[in-house]
Scaffold this active site. Structure first.
Site, PDB file in Angstrom:
ATOM      1  N   GLU A 132       1.364   6.729   7.154  1.00 34.08           N
ATOM      2  CA  GLU A 132       2.537   6.264   6.409  1.00 34.08           C
ATOM      3  C   GLU A 132       2.493   6.725   4.962  1.00 34.08           C
ATOM      4  O   GLU A 132       3.511   7.167   4.409  1.00 34.08           O
ATOM      5  CB  GLU A 132       2.604   4.735   6.434  1.00 34.08           C
ATOM      6  CG  GLU A 132       2.985   4.132   7.762  1.00 34.08           C
ATOM      7  CD  GLU A 132       2.936   2.613   7.725  1.00 34.08           C
ATOM      8  OE1 GLU A 132       3.565   1.992   8.595  1.00 34.08           O
ATOM      9  OE2 GLU A 132       2.270   2.046   6.831  1.00 34.08           O
ATOM     10  N   SER A 136       0.824  -1.207   0.000  1.00 33.59           N
ATOM     11  CA  SER A 136       0.000   0.000   0.000  1.00 33.59           C
ATOM     12  C   SER A 136       0.862   1.261   0.000  1.00 33.59           C
ATOM     13  O   SER A 136       0.485   2.282  -0.596  1.00 33.59           O
ATOM     14  CB  SER A 136      -0.966   0.006   1.188  1.00 33.59           C
ATOM     15  OG  SER A 136      -0.272   0.046   2.417  1.00 33.59           O
ATOM     16  N   HIS A 195       9.180   3.149   9.065  1.00 35.19           N
ATOM     17  CA  HIS A 195       8.929   2.336  10.258  1.00 35.19           C
ATOM     18  C   HIS A 195       7.730   2.902  11.004  1.00 35.19           C
ATOM     19  O   HIS A 195       7.657   4.112  11.251  1.00 35.19           O
ATOM     20  CB  HIS A 195      10.149   2.329  11.175  1.00 35.19           C
ATOM     21  CG  HIS A 195       9.985   1.431  12.362  1.00 35.19           C
ATOM     22  ND1 HIS A 195       9.784   0.075  12.256  1.00 35.19           N
ATOM     23  CD2 HIS A 195       9.958   1.707  13.703  1.00 35.19           C
ATOM     24  CE1 HIS A 195       9.651  -0.449  13.462  1.00 35.19           C
ATOM     25  NE2 HIS A 195       9.751   0.512  14.350  1.00 35.19           N
ATOM     26  N   ASP A 218      16.140  -0.229  12.444  1.00 36.99           N
ATOM     27  CA  ASP A 218      15.241   0.916  12.629  1.00 36.99           C
ATOM     28  C   ASP A 218      15.944   2.086  13.301  1.00 36.99           C
ATOM     29  O   ASP A 218      15.390   2.770  14.170  1.00 36.99           O
ATOM     30  CB  ASP A 218      13.985   0.502  13.406  1.00 36.99           C
ATOM     31  CG  ASP A 218      13.147  -0.499  12.630  1.00 36.99           C
ATOM     32  OD1 ASP A 218      13.080  -0.381  11.399  1.00 36.99           O
ATOM     33  OD2 ASP A 218      12.580  -1.415  13.253  1.00 36.99           O
ATOM     34  N   LEU A 270      18.836  -5.727   6.194  1.00 32.63           N
ATOM     35  CA  LEU A 270      19.903  -5.686   5.202  1.00 32.63           C
ATOM     36  C   LEU A 270      21.255  -5.455   5.868  1.00 32.63           C
ATOM     37  O   LEU A 270      21.389  -4.617   6.760  1.00 32.63           O
ATOM     38  CB  LEU A 270      19.628  -4.577   4.187  1.00 32.63           C
ATOM     39  CG  LEU A 270      18.399  -4.809   3.299  1.00 32.63           C
ATOM     40  CD1 LEU A 270      18.036  -3.541   2.550  1.00 32.63           C
ATOM     41  CD2 LEU A 270      18.641  -5.960   2.331  1.00 32.63           C
ATOM     42  N   MET A 308      10.646  -6.919   4.834  1.00 33.90           N
ATOM     43  CA  MET A 308      10.836  -7.671   6.072  1.00 33.90           C
ATOM     44  C   MET A 308      12.112  -8.509   6.020  1.00 33.90           C
ATOM     45  O   MET A 308      12.084  -9.739   6.089  1.00 33.90           O
ATOM     46  CB  MET A 308       9.608  -8.554   6.330  1.00 33.90           C
ATOM     47  CG  MET A 308       8.301  -7.790   6.380  1.00 33.90           C
ATOM     48  SD  MET A 308       8.300  -6.464   7.614  1.00 33.90           S
ATOM     49  CE  MET A 308       8.310  -7.440   9.111  1.00 33.90           C
ATOM     50  N   HIS A 309      13.219  -7.828   5.875  1.00 29.78           N
ATOM     51  CA  HIS A 309      14.519  -8.498   5.856  1.00 29.78           C
ATOM     52  C   HIS A 309      15.553  -7.455   6.250  1.00 29.78           C
ATOM     53  O   HIS A 309      15.643  -6.400   5.614  1.00 29.78           O
ATOM     54  CB  HIS A 309      14.806  -9.048   4.453  1.00 29.78           C
ATOM     55  CG  HIS A 309      16.197  -9.577   4.265  1.00 29.78           C
ATOM     56  ND1 HIS A 309      16.546 -10.876   4.541  1.00 29.78           N
ATOM     57  CD2 HIS A 309      17.328  -8.977   3.818  1.00 29.78           C
ATOM     58  CE1 HIS A 309      17.829 -11.057   4.264  1.00 29.78           C
ATOM     59  NE2 HIS A 309      18.326  -9.915   3.832  1.00 29.78           N
TER      60      HIS A 309
END
Length: 209
Positions: free
Chosen positions: A195, A26, A126, A166, A110, A107-108
């Site tokens: 967001e 989204s 975030h 984050d 880095l 969702m990984h």
């Protein structure tokens, strides 16, 4: 691992973005909409996902944006490392010559093998304010903290990515109120709406710096 592409004109006419997603997309859609409306001086040149079922890939295809499905599992099955994966992903992303790499629900975590390829040019969205609720399930954790009387509101931030999860220089934040009768679903909806606005504004700011 495969790429898809449909014809799309004038991608080179504005700053190029690579957007990494793992789910619904989204926030990717918010970027696409702002770009197409002329509200963002950038166009998405690549959408990459580590999950084949991520609906955001369909959003990209519908918008004529090249996509990349790049799963981690084949690396692990072959005895290779997450660092190997990150380095190869960076190579594929770099091929589209992005001005910014935007993590929009990616969702990984880095490693420097990826981040060092784009120093200072990787942005992360975030769903929490700086210093609060790093990692996963941030909205749910914020709601529980509110019910315990520990916080009065939550928020959203966009920051430049550092090695720490984050963390990194913050580009933009916005506070999101929590209501006494909020459920996780109602709070998630409010956070996601924030967001969509903040991410576009943060990309605009980052491109102007």
């Amino acid at each position: 691992m495969r790429t898809q592409s449909k014809g799309r004109a004038n991608v080179s006419a504005a700053a190029r973005l690579a957007v990494l997603i793992s789910g619904n997309g989204s926030n990717l859609q918010a970027i696409i909409d702002a770009s197409e409306a002329g509200d963002l001086p950038a166009q998405v040149a690549l959408v990459a996902s580590n999950r084949r079922e991520a609906f955001g890939l369909q959003r990209a295809v519908r918008a004529g944006i090249p996509t990349l499905y790049f799963p981690l599992r084949p690396y692990l099955d072959a005895g290779r490392t997450r660092r190997d994966y990150d380095a190869d992903l960076a190579e594929r992303v770099a091929a589209c010559d992005p001005a910014l790499v935007v993590l929009a629900g990616w969702m990984h975590v880095l490693s420097p093998a990826f981040l060092d390829r784009f120093p200072g040019h990787v942005l992360n969205l975030h769903p929490a304010l700086p210093g609060q609720f790093a990692g996963t399930h941030a909205i749910e954790r914020a709601l529980h903290a509110y019910r315990r009387g520990e916080i009065a509101h939550t928020g959203v931030m966009v920051h430049r990515v550092a090695a720490e999860v984050d963390a990194g220089p913050v580009i933009a934040t916005v506070e999101v109120p929590i209501a006494a009768d909020d459920t996780l679903e109602t709070l998630e909806a409010r956070v996601h709406a924030a967001e969509h606005i903040l991410l576009v504004e943060a990309i605009r700011q980052a491109l102007a710096e």
